[in-house]
Write an enzyme that holds these catalytic residues in place. Structure first.
Site, PDB file in Angstrom:
ATOM      1  CG  ASP A 496      -2.035   0.940   1.212  1.00  0.00           C
ATOM      2  OD1 ASP A 496      -2.246   1.583   0.169  1.00  0.00           O
ATOM      3  OD2 ASP A 496      -2.723   1.049   2.237  1.00  0.00           O
ATOM      4  CD  GLU A 499      -0.572   5.488  -3.743  1.00  0.00           C
ATOM      5  OE1 GLU A 499      -1.271   4.469  -3.877  1.00  0.00           O
ATOM      6  OE2 GLU A 499      -0.028   5.807  -2.667  1.00  0.00           O
ATOM      7  CG  ASP A1391     -58.198 -68.751 -43.922  1.00  0.00           C
ATOM      8  OD1 ASP A1391     -57.876 -67.627 -43.459  1.00  0.00           O
ATOM      9  OD2 ASP A1391     -57.936 -69.098 -45.088  1.00  0.00           O
ATOM     10  CD  GLU A1394     -59.362 -62.541 -41.228  1.00  0.00           C
ATOM     11  OE1 GLU A1394     -58.372 -63.236 -40.969  1.00  0.00           O
ATOM     12  OE2 GLU A1394     -60.258 -62.877 -42.011  1.00  0.00           O
ATOM     13  CG  ASP A1498     -53.800 -65.508 -47.526  1.00  0.00           C
ATOM     14  OD1 ASP A1498     -53.440 -66.528 -46.909  1.00  0.00           O
ATOM     15  OD2 ASP A1498     -54.990 -65.187 -47.696  1.00  0.00           O
TER      16      ASP A1498
END
Length: 1831
Positions: A496, A499, A1391, A1394, A1498
């Site tokens: 410090d 200066e 068969d 469905e 099929d």
């Protein structure tokens, strides 16, 4: 009374004082005379000619009378221009054109240097002693640095002896002429940017002045955006150019906001090229001159330098950005030091604690708060009488131990030293040895005589001042510091008062009157006297007169102190903090902004101060937090602690006599402490980032604390921002700097920003915003594009550095980010230069975070890891997160999936948290999170075709186009759906009521009103299964009548459940979370949930992109493609085709999680539906009725998913053994002779063959149960074939002809029993007639006609049995029994169920009832959807009756028809045959597998159907129907030779292995081709038949455990992600790998070999590769088969049929693992008995091999004697390459049999044949061999 002054020990009388005053007055008068004389001399060159004044604006005037007191006369005497204006700060006296120099010569010795000789123009002198001839040199030192120097051409003048600059080398690359131009008369300098010739620094505006003690130069600048110059208090970062003059001369002064010169000397500024900063380019100007000076900024804009000594030594730095300017400047003066890591912690100090006890009190109370607190200081009060290198042995007696006291808690100690050294004695009149040694060494600054130490006064009283420019002084300073450090341990040094400060003006003697102490011109420094509060300017130092080197005092002290620190701390970096500084100090030291005060101005002004020191190259900077002078209010200190937490140098410090202000002083529970602790924790969290910024400053010169305009330099709004600042590029800090403020207007620069504390994105940019910042809050924002390294904080860095690291990744607008980490030990010197550091480069792009180590020179001893990574800006939950460790040396990287429990995604905030990663610091990693673009997260609000904005918004949805294909443009808003109104939780589940968000329209589908209130039930059925069900509690709705097996009691123990359920609100959603990993396996908390009468939709996020299942339809890959694909599900007579809904419905999928866990989800709903996948990943269900009834099974392995699923829906049927044999069928056999001929040919060819079929051509006119005349011999043929071990299966369709002209018992009895489907009675009492295969009686079909015409003309009306009804089952049994009595069979093939019809809905097509059922408001993407749901089936309004008598619509149960057909058929088969047999069905639904097998429909004779059949089989394995396969060689179209041959090889490994083709196509059975084809078929079927005991055992395990038979590789190798995508290979169970040739012309197969030991089935040899793709040679006669090491497969010698092969001895293939072990099992029964498992009428054996012993264990022995087996040939694979001489077999009686070993040393196969020993398999046995090689 005498007046006495005392100085030290010298006392003066009043008379002596009077003489001193008189002497002083005489000196002043003398000086005045000298000045007058000088002025007279200066006017000697005056002329009577009037000045020629330039025509310029007022703003461009250059002051010709800077000293003040100008008058017209005095102005004209200088031949300057006089023109008063109405403002005094504007020069009234300004330069004419007559001053300056001319350039008399110019040369360029090389392209980079320009020299000139300048001669002064005749003109009056301003301050005398003008130098007539000057030297000018310009040098382009680098591409971006220009130096120009103006000095005395004949005399050496003082130049700054800069320690670093002299070492900087030039590296020119562009000619100086590209940048510099000079004018000759008068001389002027123009500096341009070479790229665009923009003028940056132009001295043509006025004249150069160069006198001995007055140098002046003015340059016009391109803009007023000027920053820098110091040290002062600049109230704003950007300079005010309204005629502001700033003195530069180091001074101990208060930074009170005036225009005074302060501690440092910085003649450097930066200026933007453009006034609006349009291009961001900037340049910097540095004047290397340490003399007192001033600079004036004026509106031109222009800058004027006035220096009173030295030379003009300018450096100009060119940058494309402000940051680049700083980097160029610091390259010249020296880049900053990296401070020690600990110095970045929070620090506490004050002047005058009074005692060490008070210091410790402060330490303890702040420790007690738990706030991060690193460093404690002591100011000069620790010293004995404020004397350097001493300590107060009374008040600070324990100071030698203080450092250790702090170190015990990981803290550091810093003390202060001032330069001034007392001349007095120490206490007790002891010698002050530091002073004595310094005097002896000649260490002091001397008076002008060069021999007398200059005396002044500072804190200890009379002092001398070390001359740090002197080598003697440096040695003394180092030595004193070393001595002191041994006495008082500490960690760093604070210097410090350098200066240099002096409480006397000049000296105790004053200063002599000369031109150094009183120069001709004094800049506008504080007090206006050169030596005020410092030394006389004529004092002597080694570098020169104090006049020249005054502002270098702090700099020289720093250089000396650096040497001292190196001596004391050695390799430790330590810290230096200096008050006074000069460019280059940052290379060694930090700085604080001086002795500020506790007021709201100083808290503001600290920010421009820090920003300026960033420019000046001292990034370790900060202000005294809470203010040095004055008492701080709590509010001020609280706000200052907040912002101070982000000062690089973060220290709370105050002055003597004021109240304490350390945080704890305000109370441990104070808002200040809480706030300070909060932000210091953030600071400590970010210290790795801050430390990395210092590394960047050290290596590249980047700023640490950074002005906003440095980053956003093209935004004019940022040019003046100095109440906010950045850490580096990425952290924006917005403090509150005014009292009573809780709302602050702040600027948000043009970037994506995230609130650091909430992690939320800001929605605005490039604008000011009102921030709500209550008293404990400040603004912190992370810039998108940042990757910030972090560390878990602690109270000190000693502890925090031991904690795990982390990253914050803040994605930018492009979803990218970058960052880096510098890491070393935090304390050693030269780690960068020596490479002893770790450096990471981070980048995030495209969802991949790369953590790349670029320097690995340091390994942290704390074994640190990256623990958590937080990614901001991730709007959607990742599909997966993985970490790859990159091994750059070996090139072998390892990738691991992050468990879901370590992943958290905050969707609202768009934040992804990755936790507990354990990534080793120092290794390279890739962290990948798969997140799809925002568009992919839309949930489709308009799934129909032809969406437009009007239609979309009418539904209350959002319309936004997208460039991404398939992304919906119409999507749901976030809150679309339902909200929870009530919730009740129990140990067994959750009950909720939810209500629709009525801000959206009631229904998007006319005729399908929304149901506003719903009930939700969640059932915890078991530890691994839960159910949730959503329905209308007010109105009964259809529910699927398929019984499921759920536990009788729920699982109420939460600890046993693998899952937890979370309910979300607004929108309502259910989250199912796997507890072990945290993975959300179901998350329906997404918008779009809809529940209306005829349209229900629910979406869920998926746990990953790996989803398998849903059917039945042809999928091109096993893993679903999630790119917005929709699959319809509605049972239909539809051959396999892409996105064609086929025969069955299976709303079940298996999901693989990124952790390799698996789960399954069933939606028990039989209405027409579709599912849409999207890349989110997410799944949307849409169904046209019923309720939502979900079941989730938790696995966690894929096999366990199937096991748990089949436990729910029912385990698969165990097929008859013979049904595993090869089978032949054809639609189109002409007569029974054709079948007989085929049979004989197959027998002749020796091809294994077990089952023969008859398709509908065996029937008369396709009538069920009626033989055609062409097949009248068929019953006898069947009987004869069966006697030879063959089996026969007939087909039956459900539709019954109703147009017979004579009695047709099946129809007649059906009418009588009321079994056929009818209309609802309110519509009609008639049968719903269709048309299928049966023809009208007495017609001849013309098959040349088109199909529709044939149906219309020839097909009879048919009725469809309602198989839900028990009466129908009884009727069906009766018809089958009657048929069996005439025509024996072993199995049935059902068969067309469905159900299929050749007309749409009913004959004539007019369906009765509600048209919406035929054409619902929403139509899933079904085949021929434009024809409605009735297409090729019954009317949806048809009525069926459940077994409980409840009437249901065919609309709801259509897809259950095949399911309802299966059980009555299976029951009838068992009833009439008394045997197990097999039923094969076309249409299926979950649980059909309990009774039937399935073929894939099929198909066509095409190559792609080969691999698609594998996918189909694997899917039906998931669905619980393992007895499955495709029509080998294809049903439709002629088969091609090679394709059919490859299909025969593949089909040999279908569980259901049948070659079947269609009418009108050539035969394709194995004997229809050539001998080669027949032989290859025989050979591959022989392999199948060899392994049938293994296949049968797999079927048993499916029946009893739910295991898969056809098994995807991922089921066995789920941790190998390569297997997750494989669908062209498959396994039989765990052990047989099938890798068929699937492509035309293929003679090799690129197949994957999973990570296990594998033996070639054909050679018995270990193939020696694993975990990789392998090209397998596959000639036409070959299929690749591999047996997995570690497994034992039972086998039998193949025969012409299973009737004969079952009689052969049982062989075993023992495929040893790497450890020489193997295991397996055998299930065996009579092959066709009913319930042999349940009745224990079977043999179950396990086998184990280990250490050269194969043993069996009989688990169940209920086998009839006729079915018992003896042990046959045993093949041991992997037996080693050392010959095994003997093998013994011990049977169940204990008898030992010696067997002859056949050991192939090349293949390592050991073969022994036990057949001759007649050892019973149903009794335990063991086989022992001497191992040839250890395992």
């Amino acid at each position: 009374m005498r007046l006495v002054f005392q100085m030290g020990k010298r006392q003066f009388t009043g008379l002596e004082v009077a003489f001193i005053v008189l002497f002083f007055l005489m000196t002043v008068v003398a000086v005045a005379f000298i000045v007058v004389f000088a002025l007279e001399q200066n006017t000697a060159e005056t002329t009577n000619e009037p000045a020629t004044c330039p025509t310029i604006s007022v703003s461009k005037r250059i002051d010709c009378f800077p000293e003040g007191g100008a008058s017209k006369l005095k102005c004209e005497q200088r031949r300057c221009c006089w023109s008063p204006v109405d403002e005094r700060h504007i020069p009234w006296c300004f330069f004419s054109i007559h001053h300056g120099y001319t350039a008399e010569s110019q040369e360029q010795p090389n392209p980079y240097v320009m020299n000139a000789r300048l001669r002064r123009m005749p003109s009056p002198s301003l301050f005398g002693e003008d130098i007539q001839e000057l030297s000018f040199q310009a040098e382009m030192q680098t591409n971006n640095r220009l130096r120009f120097k103006i000095s005395d051409a004949h005399k050496q003048r003082f130049e700054v002896p800069h320690e670093h600059v002299k070492s900087v080398k030039s590296n020119p690359s562009s000619p100086v002429s590209d940048t510099v131009e000079i004018t000759h008369d008068p001389f002027a300098l123009i500096v341009r940017r070479k790229e665009n010739k923009k003028v940056l620094f132009d001295t043509r505006q006025t004249s150069l002045v160069f006198a001995d003690q007055y140098l002046q130069l003015t340059a016009t600048l391109p803009s007023s955006n000027i920053y820098g110059l110091g040290e002062h208090v600049h109230r704003h970062y950007r300079h005010d150019v309204n005629w502001r003059t700033w003195p530069i001369f180091t001074r101990d002064a208060f930074p009170n906001g005036g225009m005074d010169n302060l501690y440092g000397h910085y003649p450097f500024f930066m200026c933007m090229d453009e006034g609006n900063a349009a291009n961001g380019k900037a340049f910097g100007v540095f004047l290397m001159n340490s003399n007192a000076m001033e600079v004036t900024l004026q509106p031109a804009p222009a800058i004027t330098y006035r220096a009173i000594g030295g030379i003009f030594d300018f450096y100009i730095f060119f940058g494309d950005t402000p940051e680049q300017v700083v980097q160029e400047f610091l390259e010249l003066i020296g880049r900053p030091v990296i401070p020690p890591y600990w110095s970045l912690g929070f620090q506490i100090s004050r002047w005058d604690y009074g005692s060490l006890a008070e210091v410790k009190k402060v330490v303890e109370r702040n420790r007690a708060t738990g706030l991060p607190y690193e460093i404690q200081y002591t100011d000069i009060d620790y010293m004995e009488n404020k004397m350097d290198f001493t300590y107060d042995k009374v008040k600070f007696s324990e100071l030698p131990q203080f450092a250790e006291y702090l170190h015990e808690k990981g803290q550091k100690y810093i003390l202060i030293l001032d330069p001034a050294i007392a001349t007095r004695k120490r206490e007790g009149n002891a010698a002050y040895e530091s002073y004595d040694r310094g005097t002896a060494q000649g260490a002091w600054v001397y008076e002008s005589d060069g021999t007398s130490p200059l005396l002044g006064e500072v804190w200890p009283g009379e002092t001398v001042f070390p001359d740090y420019t002197s080598e003697n002084c440096i040695q003394w300073w180092v030595d004193e510091y070393v001595r002191f450090s041994k006495e008082i341990k500490h960690d760093a040094l604070w210097i410090d008062m350098n200066e240099v400060a002096n409480f006397k003006k000049g000296s105790t003697k004053g200063c002599q009157a000369n031109n150094l102490n009183y120069p001709p011109y004094t800049p506008k420094i504080l007090d206006g006297v050169m030596y005020s509060k410092t030394l006389c300017m004529d004092a002597k130092q080694a570098w020169g007169s104090h006049y020249d080197v005054h502002s270098l005092y702090g700099y020289s002290m720093v250089l000396a102190t650096e040497k001292a620190l190196q001596q004391v701390f050695g390799e430790n970096r330590t810290l230096m903090l200096t008050r006074s500084s000069f460019p280059g100090v940052g290379k060694y030291s930090g700085h604080w902004l001086g002795d500020n005060a506790a007021n709201w101005n100083d808290i503001k002004w600290a920010i421009p101060g820090m920003l300026e020191f960033g420019l000046f190259g001292i990034p370790y900077i900060g202000a005294d937090i809470c203010g040095f002078f004055d008492n701080s209010s709590e509010e001020l200190c609280r706000r200052w602690m907040q912002v101070g937490a982000f000062y690089p140098f973060s220290r709370n410090h105050n002055a003597q006599g004021y109240e304490d202000q350390d945080p704890a002083f305000y109370g441990p529970d104070s808002l200040l402490v809480k706030s300070a602790k909060h932000y210091l924790i953030i600071r400590y969290t970010l210290l790795p980032y801050l430390y990395t910024l210092f590394y960047k400053a050290h290596t590249t010169g980047e700023t640490v604390v950074r002005p906003v305009m440095h980053e956003f330099y093209t935004d004019p709004n940022t040019l003046t921002i100095d109440r906010q600042f950045l850490w580096g590029k990425h952290l924006l800090i917005t403090p509150v700097l005014d009292p009573g403020v809780t709302k602050l207007t702040a600027y948000i620069p043009d970037a994506l920003w995230y609130n650091y504390e909430t992690m939320e994105q800001l929605t605005i940019r490039k604008t000011s915003v009102q921030m709500d910042l209550p008293g404990d809050t400040m603004g912190l924002h992370i810039r998108g594009g940042a990757i910030l390294p972090t560390q878990r904080p602690d109270v000190t860095t000693t502890y925090s550095r031991r904690h795990p690291m982390g990253l914050i990744v803040a994605l930018d607008d492009n979803n990218q980010a970058a960052g880096e980490l510098f890491w070393d030990d935090g304390d050693s010197r030269g780690t960068v230069e020596n490479g002893n550091f770790l450096h990471y480069q981070f980048s995030a792009i495209y969802g991949i975070l790369t953590m790349r180590v670029t320097n690995a020179g340091y390994r942290d001893p704390n074994n640190l890891h990256f623990e958590n990574i937080t990614i901001l800006g991730v709007p959607h939950t990742p599909t997966s997160v993985s970490v790859t460790q990159v091994n750059s040396e070996s090139g072998l990287n390892s990738t691991n999936t992050i468990p879901a429990g370590n992943i958290e995604h905050d969707r609202a905030k768009k934040v992804l948290f990755l936790r507990n990663l354990n990534l080793t610091l120092g290794e390279t990693y890739l962290v990948e999170w798969k997140v799809l673009p925002e568009d992919y997260h839309r949930f489709d609000c308009y799934p129909e075709n032809n969406a437009d904005e009007a239609k979309c918004t009418a539904r209350g949805c959002i319309w936004k186009t997208s460039e991404i294909a398939r992304v919906p443009w119409c999507f749901y808003p976030e809150d679309y759906g339902y909200r929870v109104t009530t919730i009740r939780e129990t140990m067994a589940g959750i009950t909720l009521d939810i209500s629709r968000n009525k801000k959206y329209r009631s229904s998007a589908y006319p005729g399908s009103p929304n149901i506003d209130t719903l009930r939700v039930e969640v059932y915890y059925h078991s530890s691994d299964m839960l159910q949730f069900k959503i329905w209308d509690p007010a109105t009964e709705r259809y529910e699927v009548p398929v019984p499921l097996s759920v536990p009788d009691a729920p699982e109420t123990d939460e600890n046993k459940r693998l899952y937890k359920v979370v309910v979300t609100n607004n929108p309502f959603g259910i989250q199912v979370i796997r507890k072990s990993t945290g993975t959300k396996i179901w998350d329906s908390s997404v918008p779009g949930f809809t529940f209306s009468d005829l349209f229900i939709q629910i979406s869920t996020k998926l746990s990953s992109e790996f989803v398998y299942g849903f059917g039945e339809t042809e999928h091109p890959t096993y893993k679903h493609d999630l790119n917005f694909h929709t699959w319809g599900m509605f049972s239909k007579d539809q051959p396999p085709g892409y996105k064609m809904n086929c025969y069955g419905v299976h709303p079940f999928y298996m999901g693989l999680e990124n952790t390799a866990d698996a789960h399954g989800v069933l939606l028990l709903n039989s209405n027409a539906m579709d599912v849409t996948f999207q890349p989110t990943p997410a799944l949307t269900y849409r169904t046209l009725g019923g309720i939502l009834d979900f079941y989730i099974v938790l696995g966690p392995t894929p096999e366990m998913v199937v096991q748990e699923y089949t436990a729910l829906i029912g385990r698969p049927v165990l097929p008859a053994y013979w049904s595993l044999g090869f089978q032949l069928c054809r639609y189109g056999y002409a007569n029974d002779s054709e079948i007989e001929s085929l049979y004989k040919d197959m027998r002749k060819a020796g091809i294994p063959y077990d089952v023969q079929y008859a398709d509908i051509d065996y029937m008369e006119r396709q009538l069920n149960f009626v033989l055609s005349p062409k097949f009248q011999r068929l019953p006898a043929l069947v009987d004869s074939m069966r006697e030879e071990g063959m089996r026969f299966i007939f087909i039956l369709d459900p539709a019954i002809s109703g147009n017979e002209t004579r009695s047709y018992p099946a129809f007649d009895r059906g009418i009588e029993a009321d079994v056929f489907i009818k209309w609802p009675k309110n519509l009609s009492d008639d049968i719903v007639w269709g048309k299928v295969w049966p023809d009208f009686p007495n017609v001849t079909v013309d098959e040349s006609l088109d199909w529709e015409t044939q149906v219309e003309i020839y097909r009879s009306y048919t009725a469809f049995p309602d198989f839900f009804r028990e009466r129908t089952a009884a009727w069906w049994l009766k018809e089958i029994k009657d048929f069996y009595e005439n025509t024996t069979f072993d199995g049935l093939w059902i068969d067309m169920n469905e159900p299929a019809s050749f007309v749409h809905g009913t004959v004539g097509g007019d369906c009765l009832g509600n048209e919406l059922l035929e054409f619902p408001p929403y139509m899933p993407p079904l085949e021929s959807k434009h024809m409605g749901l009735k297409h090729k089936t019954l009317c949806m309004n048809s009525e069926q009756i459940l077994s409980n008598g409840k009437a249901v619509r065919h609309y709801d149960v259509h897809s259950l028809y095949g399911w309802s057909h299966s059980k009555p058929t299976y029951d009838a088969l068992l009833n009439v045959t008394g045997k197990r047999g097999i039923v094969v069905t076309r249409s299926t639904y979950p649980s059909s597998g309990k009774w039937v097998g399935h073929w894939l429909g099929d198909n066509a004779a095409s190559w792609d159907q080969l691999f698609k059949s594998i996918i189909g089989m694997m899917e039906f394995s998931l669905f619980g129907i393992p007895y499955t396969g495709a029509d080998i060689c294809g049903f439709f179209n002629p088969a091609e030779y090679e394709m059919c041959l490859r299909w025969m090889q593949l089909g040999a490994f279908y569980p259901y292995s049948r070659n079947h083709n269609g009418k009108g196509n050539p035969r394709q059975d194995p004997v229809s081709w050539d001998t080669t084809f027949a032989n290859i078929s025989r050979d591959v079927l022989n392999i199948r038949y060899t392994l049938l005991p293994y296949l049968y055992t797999l079927m048993f395990e499916a029946h009893t455990k739910g295991n898969t038979v056809i098994r995807p590789l991922l089921h066995e190798f789920v941790h190998d992600k390569v297997t997750w995508d494989i669908y062209k290979q498959f396994l039989w169970g765990p052990a047989l790998l099938i890798s068929p040739a699937l492509d035309k012309g293929a003679r090799s197969v690129n197949a994957y070999v999973p990570n296990a030991r594998w033996y070639d089935m054909h050679t018995a040899k270990d193939i020696g590769v694993r975990g990789q793709m392998v090209s397998m040679p596959t000639p036409l006669e070959h299929i690749n088969l591999h047996i997995r090491g570690g497994y034992i497969l039972p086998w039998q010698k193949p025969e012409i049929s299973t009737f004969y092969s079952r009689k052969n001895p049982l062989g075993l293939i023992v495929a040893l693992s790497d450890t020489g072990t193997a295991q397996g099992s055998l299930f065996w029964d009579d092959g066709e008995g009913i319930n042999t498992v349940e009745r224990k009428q079977h043999l179950l054996i396990t086998f184990a091999a280990e250490a050269g012993i194969l043993s069996s264990e009989v688990i169940n022995n209920g086998l009839a004697a006729a079915d018992r087996l003896i042990l046959g040939e045993i093949k041991i694979w992997g037996a080693g390459s050392i010959r095994i001489p003997e093998v013994t077999l011990t049977d169940g009686t204990g008898t030992v049999h010696a067997l002859v070993p056949h050991h192939n040393l090349e293949t390592q196969e050991l073969v022994v044949d036990a057949t001759s020993k007649s050892v019973n398999v149903h009794e335990p046995f063991s086989l022992t061999w001497a191992t040839g090689t250890p395992f």
